[in-house]
Enzyme design. Structure first.
Site, PDB file in Angstrom:
ATOM      1  N   HIS A  88      -5.629  -0.492   8.823  1.00  0.00           N
ATOM      2  CA  HIS A  88      -6.194  -1.758   9.271  1.00  0.00           C
ATOM      3  C   HIS A  88      -6.881  -1.633  10.623  1.00  0.00           C
ATOM      4  O   HIS A  88      -7.753  -2.447  10.948  1.00  0.00           O
ATOM      5  CB  HIS A  88      -5.098  -2.822   9.317  1.00  0.00           C
ATOM      6  N   HIS A 251      -1.896   2.965  -1.743  1.00  0.00           N
ATOM      7  CA  HIS A 251      -0.893   2.206  -2.474  1.00  0.00           C
ATOM      8  C   HIS A 251       0.114   3.094  -3.186  1.00  0.00           C
ATOM      9  O   HIS A 251       1.013   2.579  -3.859  1.00  0.00           O
ATOM     10  CB  HIS A 251      -1.572   1.261  -3.462  1.00  0.00           C
TER      11      HIS A 251
END
Length: 720
Positions: A88, A251
């Site tokens: 992020h 993920h």
């Protein structure tokens, strides 16, 4: 009577509040101000090189596996948490203007520190504080955040492609970044057409890094989600394969947190939290009392082994059918249709407890979209290809905004230079000295190429530089390659004539010398410098523009043409290139361009005024050339712009003005908004008045030369 109410504000409205349409120079002010507490001569590159990187990584790894009582560690490991933080931090980068990204560690400041998508990442940074505290200024937060992501991936069994240090920290938010038009977080007023995000923006929703994990508008529509994914990741300069690899690789680790509705259980974000929280936001008593963290409102792991690198994510996504459901946190997520995956994954906190893996709408999008699915099936058939793709995409994600390889520091920098790093060949010859430089300048000035053409060509080449991501600039001479060669702003027909002349001079010079050679990149800059010196000489000033040889010429094979098209200016107020169909007022785009060049307000002002009097305008137009002696470096632009003898009136054309003699009514001058702003804006006028004064011309010449040299040398990281 005074008040002790801490919630009251004692400040009045700012000038920008009173006059919101007023042109703000704040983004240029930050280029001229020292905002950090470090010494002016502090050399971060030297400090970073003194680190024992292995020791630093060992200290980070110790943090990952030592759970703290003030914040739980899923599966006893903070690794997935650190991956999310690094992702992020870097993932705010967008290719359009090079802004965002990991450099500066701006995730520490508003608005990023309080975006919903960054919920609880304040705790990840606090977990790393002992490491930052130990190494101090030798290790920037921006390097530490990325390195922590790398160490996390490696600690869970994956081999990263490498790591480079060299990112310096900011000590305030970047005021130049436009995050979007919305007034509220998690809203989306940025779609010009359905599914088409406003130009220049990266994410599809205010406060998110990319797209809504539940799906567009919070609806579980994988096909529509795939369209948003492709658009947002392409704006970060990622292709489909890199996008699929990043999502699938990221993920593979960890879980999402949503056993409760975040709106019901979370306190305010860091910027709105009470003082006693000491900068932490999203207060959640359950996280401390029983480890039940709430972040997104979506709950569950993706795989059966959330802290190990394996093919679990790819296999689960492709081998099972998934259907949407509302999870315990009230958000849309996807659950397997069959019972085969039921209770197959470990609970994040309770030993011996089992849970069922889930998928996000953005995950199922990779299966429903034909192009993404083909890539995912290739990954499943070739796990090694998947691993390499993720390693390289992760390296690109976390290093994209660092610029050329010369800036990459440390023992883990890969030997390979990637195309996205804009490679430039080494100079395998002796560089030109003072005598050769003087000879070449004379050769250039004796050609039929005008001073204005020489200045415009040098500017067109060097001003592609963006300090935001250290891309562009004169080095590489990409002005002679596509797409820059054909940009309308560069006047392709005139540019062709100039380049042919330079190529002839280069060939003749290089053939006449044994070992000393000159590149076209150096000639382009040298020609602009020679024109500036000649223009100053005609005004009575003997100046030498600083010049450092050593630029080399890149090839088309070393140039990612599609990526370089992002550097094309919509407007270039310095050359008075102001098309009719621009998205914002010309003066705003002029300031934006000046910021990308790391200029201050006075540097921007001097450059515009000097280039106007030299006549370096797009199409050799008369707009802004407020002088009777063009091609001479005088202060005439400012003298005539500020003169009360001229009455300015708007023309029928939106961006254009006409200046009439107050006595006779005759048309004297033509100008654009990028000219008149230096007389109409109070701050810029105060600078213009210095240059327009009777004693201001010499200062203008000196300031213009300094600012010109700054732009010409901006990309010379090989000299630092």
């Amino acid at each position: 009577m005074s008040s002790n109410n801490a919630d009251e504000t004692f400040t009045g409205k700012s000038n920008q509040d009173w006059w919101p349409e007023r042109l703000s120079l704040e983004i240029l002010d930050q280029n001229g101000q020292k905002s950090d507490p470090l010494e002016a001569d502090f050399d971060y590159a030297e400090a970073f090189q003194a680190l024992d990187l292995e020791e630093v990584k060992s200290d980070i790894e110790a943090v990952l596996t030592e759970p703290q009582d003030w914040w739980p560690a899923d599966y006893g490991h903070y690794g997935p948490f650190m991956i999310r933080m690094a992702w992020h931090s870097a993932g705010t980068y967008r290719a359009h203007d090079g802004r965002g990204g990991a450099a500066g560690a701006r995730q520490r400041f508003a608005p990023l520190n309080s975006w919903p998508d960054n919920a609880n990442l304040d705790k990840a940074r606090r977990l790393l504080w002992p490491v930052k505290q130990k190494y101090g200024r030798n290790l920037s937060w921006s390097d530490l955040i990325v390195l922590a992501g790398n160490v996390a991936v490696e600690s869970m069994g994956f081999q990263t492609y490498g790591f480079a240090g060299g990112r310096e920290d900011d000590f305030d938010t970047d005021k130049a970044v436009n995050w979007g038009p919305e007034d509220e977080l998690e809203t989306q007023d940025r779609f010009e057409q359905p599914g088409d995000i406003e130009k220049g923006l990266g994410a599809s929703v205010m406060g998110l890094i990319y797209v809504n994990p539940e799906g567009p508008d919070g609806q579980p529509d994988p096909e529509a989600s795939a369209k948003n994914i492709r658009q947002t990741f392409s704006r970060m300069a990622m292709n489909d394969k890199q996008t699929a690899a990043l999502i699938a690789g990221g993920h593979t680790f960890g879980k999402v947190h949503g056993k409760d509705d975040p709106e019901e259980v979370l306190g305010p974000e860091p910027e709105a939290a009470p003082m006693e929280n000491m900068g932490l936001g999203w207060q959640n008593d359950a996280a401390v009392e029983d480890g039940e963290v709430t972040t997104s409102g979506i709950e569950g792991p993706w795989t059966q082994s959330p802290i190990n690198w394996d093919m679990g994510y790819v296999n689960n996504l492709l081998d099972y059918e998934w259907e949407p459901e509302k999870g315990p946190g009230g958000a849309w997520q996807w659950t397997p249709k069959s019972d085969e995956l039921a209770d197959s994954a470990p609970d994040a906190l309770a030993d011996g407890e089992q849970v069922t893996p889930m998928m996000l709408t953005t995950d199922v999008a990779l299966k429903r979209d034909p192009e993404y699915r083909e890539i995912m099936e290739t990954f499943q058939e070739n796990p090694m290809e998947f691993g390499i793709a993720f390693a390289k995409a992760w390296y690109k994600l976390t290093h994209r905004d660092m610029g050329p390889p010369e800036r990459f520091l440390g023992p883990e920098v890969p030997e390979e230079t990637m195309i996205w790093q804009d490679p430039i060949p080494d100079a395998e010859y002796k560089l030109v000295g003072d005598e050769a430089v003087a000879h070449l300048k004379n050769e250039i000035l004796e050609t039929d190429i005008t001073r204005a053409q020489l200045v415009k060509t040098a500017w067109a080449s060097a001003s592609t530089y963006r300090d935001s991501d250290k891309r562009g600039g004169a080095n590489g001479a990409r002005i002679r390659l596509e797409p820059q060669r054909s940009w309308d702003v560069n006047e392709p027909e005139q540019l062709e004539q100039v380049l042919e002349t330079y190529e002839r001079i280069q060939a003749e010079f290089n053939e006449s010398r044994d070992e000393v050679q000159v590149s076209l990149a150096d000639l382009v800059v040298l020609g602009g410098n020679a024109a500036v010196e000649a223009a100053a000489a005609d005004a009575g000033y003997d100046i030498d523009v600083p010049f450092e040889p050593g630029r080399t010429d890149a090839t088309a094979e070393q140039t990612d043409a599609d990526s370089f098209d992002a550097l094309k200016p919509e407007v270039d107020g310095f050359r008075n290139y102001v098309p009719d169909d621009i998205s914002r007022p010309a003066e705003e785009l002029l300031v934006d361009k000046a910021d990308l060049l790391n200029l201050t307000p006075d540097e921007m002002t001097a450059l515009v005024g000097g280039m106007r009097t030299i006549g370096a305008t797009y199409g050799d137009s008369e707009y802004g050339v407020l002088t009777d002696q063009p091609a001479v470096l005088t202060n005439d632009f400012f003298v005539n712009l500020l003169s009360m003898e001229t009455n300015w009136e708007p023309s029928v054309e939106e961006q254009v003005f006409a200046g009439y003699d107050r006595d006779t009514g005759d048309l004297k001058w033509k100008a654009t908004r990028a000219d008149l702003i230096f007389g109409s804006h109070s701050r810029l006028r105060s600078i213009a008045e210095v240059y327009a004064a009777a004693d201001g011309e010499e200062k203008l010449v000196e300031d213009f030369v300094d600012a010109w040299a700054k732009v010409m040398q901006a990309d010379r990281f090989d000299l630092t």
